[in-house]
Design a protein around this motif. Structure first.
Motif, PDB file in Angstrom:
ATOM      1  N   ALA A   1      -7.423 -16.369 -12.669  1.00  0.00           N
ATOM      2  CA  ALA A   1      -6.794 -17.365 -11.805  1.00  0.00           C
ATOM      3  C   ALA A   1      -7.153 -17.117 -10.351  1.00  0.00           C
ATOM      4  O   ALA A   1      -7.453 -15.984  -9.950  1.00  0.00           O
ATOM      5  N   ILE A   2      -7.126 -18.191  -9.578  1.00  0.00           N
ATOM      6  CA  ILE A   2      -7.339 -18.125  -8.139  1.00  0.00           C
ATOM      7  C   ILE A   2      -6.079 -18.645  -7.453  1.00  0.00           C
ATOM      8  O   ILE A   2      -5.549 -19.688  -7.833  1.00  0.00           O
ATOM      9  N   PHE A   3      -5.599 -17.918  -6.463  1.00  0.00           N
ATOM     10  CA  PHE A   3      -4.460 -18.358  -5.657  1.00  0.00           C
ATOM     11  C   PHE A   3      -4.979 -18.854  -4.311  1.00  0.00           C
ATOM     12  O   PHE A   3      -5.710 -18.141  -3.622  1.00  0.00           O
ATOM     13  N   VAL A   4      -4.590 -20.060  -3.947  1.00  0.00           N
ATOM     14  CA  VAL A   4      -4.919 -20.597  -2.632  1.00  0.00           C
ATOM     15  C   VAL A   4      -3.642 -20.535  -1.799  1.00  0.00           C
ATOM     16  O   VAL A   4      -2.664 -21.224  -2.089  1.00  0.00           O
ATOM     17  N   VAL A   5      -3.647 -19.689  -0.782  1.00  0.00           N
ATOM     18  CA  VAL A   5      -2.433 -19.431  -0.016  1.00  0.00           C
ATOM     19  C   VAL A   5      -2.613 -19.841   1.444  1.00  0.00           C
ATOM     20  O   VAL A   5      -3.731 -20.020   1.926  1.00  0.00           O
ATOM     21  N   GLN A   6      -1.484 -19.980   2.129  1.00  0.00           N
ATOM     22  CA  GLN A   6      -1.520 -20.418   3.527  1.00  0.00           C
ATOM     23  C   GLN A   6      -1.661 -19.254   4.493  1.00  0.00           C
ATOM     24  O   GLN A   6      -2.241 -19.391   5.567  1.00  0.00           O
ATOM     25  N   GLN A   7      -1.115 -18.101   4.110  1.00  0.00           N
ATOM     26  CA  GLN A   7      -1.187 -16.917   4.954  1.00  0.00           C
ATOM     27  C   GLN A   7      -1.638 -15.720   4.123  1.00  0.00           C
ATOM     28  O   GLN A   7      -1.693 -15.790   2.895  1.00  0.00           O
ATOM     29  N   LYS A   8      -1.967 -14.633   4.795  1.00  0.00           N
ATOM     30  CA  LYS A   8      -2.385 -13.432   4.095  1.00  0.00           C
ATOM     31  C   LYS A   8      -1.281 -12.941   3.171  1.00  0.00           C
ATOM     32  O   LYS A   8      -0.092 -13.073   3.477  1.00  0.00           O
ATOM     33  N   LEU A   9      -1.677 -12.362   2.052  1.00  0.00           N
ATOM     34  CA  LEU A   9      -0.699 -11.795   1.129  1.00  0.00           C
ATOM     35  C   LEU A   9      -0.066 -10.549   1.715  1.00  0.00           C
ATOM     36  O   LEU A   9      -0.652  -9.872   2.565  1.00  0.00           O
ATOM     37  N   THR A  10       1.111 -10.235   1.242  1.00  0.00           N
ATOM     38  CA  THR A  10       1.765  -8.994   1.643  1.00  0.00           C
ATOM     39  C   THR A  10       1.043  -7.821   0.977  1.00  0.00           C
ATOM     40  O   THR A  10       0.396  -7.988  -0.071  1.00  0.00           O
ATOM     41  N   PRO A  11       1.127  -6.613   1.556  1.00  0.00           N
ATOM     42  CA  PRO A  11       0.504  -5.432   0.941  1.00  0.00           C
ATOM     43  C   PRO A  11       0.978  -5.210  -0.497  1.00  0.00           C
ATOM     44  O   PRO A  11       0.190  -4.823  -1.369  1.00  0.00           O
ATOM     45  N   LYS A  12       2.246  -5.482  -0.761  1.00  0.00           N
ATOM     46  CA  LYS A  12       2.768  -5.305  -2.116  1.00  0.00           C
ATOM     47  C   LYS A  12       2.142  -6.301  -3.089  1.00  0.00           C
ATOM     48  O   LYS A  12       1.972  -5.997  -4.270  1.00  0.00           O
ATOM     49  N   SER A  13       1.799  -7.484  -2.592  1.00  0.00           N
ATOM     50  CA  SER A  13       1.148  -8.477  -3.449  1.00  0.00           C
ATOM     51  C   SER A  13      -0.240  -8.002  -3.850  1.00  0.00           C
ATOM     52  O   SER A  13      -0.660  -8.152  -5.002  1.00  0.00           O
ATOM     53  N   HIS A  14      -0.964  -7.423  -2.900  1.00  0.00           N
ATOM     54  CA  HIS A  14      -2.278  -6.869  -3.219  1.00  0.00           C
ATOM     55  C   HIS A  14      -2.152  -5.742  -4.240  1.00  0.00           C
ATOM     56  O   HIS A  14      -2.981  -5.606  -5.155  1.00  0.00           O
ATOM     57  N   GLN A  15      -1.101  -4.932  -4.086  1.00  0.00           N
ATOM     58  CA  GLN A  15      -0.862  -3.843  -5.029  1.00  0.00           C
ATOM     59  C   GLN A  15      -0.565  -4.407  -6.417  1.00  0.00           C
ATOM     60  O   GLN A  15      -1.046  -3.897  -7.431  1.00  0.00           O
ATOM     61  N   PHE A  16       0.196  -5.492  -6.473  1.00  0.00           N
ATOM     62  CA  PHE A  16       0.521  -6.138  -7.744  1.00  0.00           C
ATOM     63  C   PHE A  16      -0.747  -6.644  -8.431  1.00  0.00           C
ATOM     64  O   PHE A  16      -0.931  -6.457  -9.638  1.00  0.00           O
ATOM     65  N   ILE A  17      -1.646  -7.269  -7.666  1.00  0.00           N
ATOM     66  CA  ILE A  17      -2.912  -7.760  -8.219  1.00  0.00           C
ATOM     67  C   ILE A  17      -3.718  -6.613  -8.807  1.00  0.00           C
ATOM     68  O   ILE A  17      -4.319  -6.733  -9.877  1.00  0.00           O
ATOM     69  N   SER A  18      -3.709  -5.479  -8.106  1.00  0.00           N
ATOM     70  CA  SER A  18      -4.422  -4.293  -8.595  1.00  0.00           C
ATOM     71  C   SER A  18      -3.799  -3.758  -9.880  1.00  0.00           C
ATOM     72  O   SER A  18      -4.506  -3.364 -10.816  1.00  0.00           O
ATOM     73  N   GLU A  19      -2.468  -3.770  -9.936  1.00  0.00           N
ATOM     74  CA  GLU A  19      -1.761  -3.221 -11.099  1.00  0.00           C
ATOM     75  C   GLU A  19      -2.004  -4.030 -12.370  1.00  0.00           C
ATOM     76  O   GLU A  19      -2.042  -3.479 -13.463  1.00  0.00           O
ATOM     77  N   VAL A  20      -2.189  -5.343 -12.234  1.00  0.00           N
ATOM     78  CA  VAL A  20      -2.378  -6.194 -13.419  1.00  0.00           C
ATOM     79  C   VAL A  20      -3.858  -6.460 -13.706  1.00  0.00           C
ATOM     80  O   VAL A  20      -4.193  -7.218 -14.613  1.00  0.00           O
ATOM     81  N   SER A  21      -4.742  -5.827 -12.942  1.00  0.00           N
ATOM     82  CA  SER A  21      -6.172  -6.149 -13.023  1.00  0.00           C
ATOM     83  C   SER A  21      -6.806  -5.828 -14.372  1.00  0.00           C
ATOM     84  O   SER A  21      -7.859  -6.370 -14.701  1.00  0.00           O
TER      85      SER A  21
END
Length: 207
Positions: A99-119
């Motif tokens: 999936a691709i997320f199109v967002v309006q602002q940069k993700l939070t650091p925890k969101s990036h960590q979440f993406i890494s955890e489910v990778s």
């Protein structure tokens, strides 16, 4: 219609157009009218009161209709783990891993960590709207890029008797690498115009 609303509609139109072009270039089945849709046709389809979620896209690969990808447009300006979890659960339920997320602002650091955890289960990419207002491929100095298949990569390395690590490199976070969704270890063919040879071909190894 207020100026702000007109501006927002223009953003939605341009971003969705670029996303359709991106999916097409990645080998997904995108109809020509979806790419060439005019702004007026876009407004007729989605209406002036559209929500970001209305722009959601689901496409399958041209050569494999079981390999699908979602493009999500989260509503909130800030997208955190709380907002991403329902999408991740939906992907698991539908057995879609990309999936691709199109967002309006940069993700939070925890969101990036979440993406890494489910990778290991889900391949989640993130683009900000500002990155999609113009297709990076349309920039005058960007040459043509063609990602190689595994078979083409093997043939290339055998033909030139080189190891992939000996090739010039392209970073995985390079805008054009992100556009094509390139993975580490892939090789991309780059074609530039040449005054003497007509065209000059080079290869880059994704790191």
């Amino acid at each position: 219609m207020s100026t702000l609303l007109e501006y927002e509609l223009t953003i939605h139109y341009k971003v969705r157009k670029t996303m359709m072009e991106m999916l097409n270039d990645r080998g997904y089945l995108v109809e020509e009218f979806e790419i060439k849709m005019s702004k007026q046709e876009f407004l007729q389809k989605y209406g002036e009161n559209m929500k970001r979620g209305d722009l959601e896209i689901l496409k399958a690969k041209r050569n494999n209709d079981e390999k699908k990808i979602y493009v999500f447009f989260p509503e909130g300006a800030k997208v955190g783990v709380k907002e991403m979890r329902p999408y991740a659960e939906r992907l698991r339920q539908e057995e879609i891993s990309q999936a691709i997320f199109v967002v309006q602002q940069k993700l939070t650091p925890k969101s990036h960590q979440f993406i890494s955890e489910v990778s290991t289960m889900l391949q989640l990419e993130v683009f900000q709207e500002a990155e999609l207002m113009v297709n990076v491929k349309d920039h005058a100095i960007v040459p043509e890029h063609q990602p190689l298949t595994n078979e083409e990569k093997k043939s290339l390395l055998e033909r030139y008797t080189v190891k992939e690590s000996q090739l010039p490199r392209i970073q995985i976070n390079d805008p054009i690498a992100r556009y094509f969704g390139l993975k580490r270890g892939q090789i991309v063919k780059i074609i530039r115009p040449s005054e003497t040879a007509g065209r000059y071909v080079a290869y880059r190894y994704v790191v």
